[in-house]
Design a protein around this motif. Sequence first.
Motif, mmCIF file in Angstrom:
data_model
loop_
_atom_site.group_PDB
_atom_site.id
_atom_site.type_symbol
_atom_site.label_atom_id
_atom_site.label_comp_id
_atom_site.label_asym_id
_atom_site.label_seq_id
_atom_site.Cartn_x
_atom_site.Cartn_y
_atom_site.Cartn_z
ATOM 1 N N PRO A 1 5.185 8.165 -2.785
ATOM 2 C CA PRO A 1 4.784 7.043 -2.234
ATOM 3 C C PRO A 1 3.592 6.257 -2.303
ATOM 4 O O PRO A 1 3.588 5.060 -2.509
ATOM 5 N N TRP A 2 2.600 6.927 -3.084
ATOM 6 C CA TRP A 2 1.561 6.206 -3.600
ATOM 7 C C TRP A 2 2.063 5.266 -4.946
ATOM 8 O O TRP A 2 1.479 4.501 -4.949
ATOM 9 N N VAL A 3 2.702 6.101 -5.809
ATOM 10 C CA VAL A 3 3.091 5.076 -7.059
ATOM 11 C C VAL A 3 3.900 4.114 -6.536
ATOM 12 O O VAL A 3 3.758 2.827 -6.886
ATOM 13 N N TRP A 4 4.973 4.231 -5.655
ATOM 14 C CA TRP A 4 5.536 3.237 -5.246
ATOM 15 C C TRP A 4 5.006 2.070 -4.326
ATOM 16 O O TRP A 4 5.035 0.834 -4.594
ATOM 17 N N GLY A 5 4.005 2.406 -3.578
ATOM 18 C CA GLY A 5 2.960 1.425 -3.084
ATOM 19 C C GLY A 5 2.128 0.760 -4.155
ATOM 20 O O GLY A 5 2.184 -0.452 -3.912
#
Length: 476
Positions: A237-241
Amino acid sequence: MDVTKVAEVRQRPERTSRGTAILVAMCFAVLSYALMQTMLVPTITTLQHELRTTAALTAWAVLSAPLLASAVLTPLIGKLGDHHGKRRVVVGVLVVYLVATLGALVSWNVGLLIAFRAVQGVSLGLLPLAFGVLREALPADRVASGLALASGLVGGSAGLGLVCGGLLVDYVSWRWLFAVGAVLVAVTLALVLRFVPESRERGGGRLDVPGALLLATSLTALLLALTQGPALGWTSPWVWGLFALAVLAFAVFLPVEKRTATPLIDPDLLVHRRILPTHLAAVALGAAQFVLFVLLPKFAETPRAGAVDYGFGVSVTAVGLIMLPGTLLVLPGSWLASRIDARVGPRVPLATGLGCVAAGAAALALWHGKIWQLVVFYAVASVGFGLVMAVLPRLVNAAVAPGQIATANGVNTVARTAGGAVGSQLGAAILASMPIAGSTIPGDTAYGFAFGAAALVALIGVGLVGFQVRGGRFAS
């Protein structure tokens, strides 16, 4: 003979001599950036051991920190050069660069080294400023060859940096890399102060702070996502965020710049059809270049043992020697590009160069079992690097007004840098997805696919050039 003509003849040698001095100064500026970009690559293992840190933090010190800082700062530096004078900004950048290099020389822990390496990221801004200075200060008949030489030095010094870095790390200390770099920056500063004139062409208006913040947010989020993707996982989720933040900030940046009287970057410098294909070609070049630049040394250094049936187990210095013939061919490729450009325009060497990169990478994908194959096929790709890098500034300069040259070249330089980040992570992702059964070591097939991906990216770049020809949008 007419008195005026006699005066012109007498002044010609002086103008030629001054033009040569300016060219030498700007080539030193480019070299001071390019060598420091690659000399540190061989130090990763040594730095991790001597600074007692992790591989991840060492990678930040060597690659990620300067990459992030340079991508954020380069458009701003280009804009400052267009507004306040390129010579003045070059001097300021060199002073900051010299202080950061001396700081890195005496760093006693990885945190300080990362901080000083981030400040060294200002050095990428020297490239668009140098291109702008050469375009303004050189006689018209020497601009194309001057740009070709300066551009060729960027790629041509990559292999030289590996060789020098490997030798210094193997026989002296990693700190000598920064000592050598500091001397080179100091010499460059002296040459610029002595020989480079101030810009005649200036932009106007105030600095666009909201635009700078939005662009910095977008670029930082994008490059953080690319560099942290392998560690956190591409589904994190951090990367997609971070990817979402990059897109959102850029989506806001464009309308904000359109409404600003003096934008940081005129949106036309990003997306206008006269210049967008040139930026996309720079992305393609950077991606293909970094796939080869990162993976070819890794492949050559891998020793054959157990299930690993590829690689040659050579030292970092030996890798530099494998890549050295290709490095030496980048400058002749740049010189050839300027000759072709003078006859038929810049699109032909651009397409030919990307075609050479595609051919070299495709050959490496199919045949990489012998050291001579690495040498020869990387050399083919390197000729392409020289051709493309020589004409990119020419295409940018032809597409924009004189007061926007440094800014537009800054955008193009960042596009190539971002392409490099994509290429290095693309190669890493392919290797990670195709390991040898029962291990985490990539198989020989993975390298073949990665080199093939570089060839495909370069071919896409060739297609973009075809689009330019059909559109007929660039001045030649």
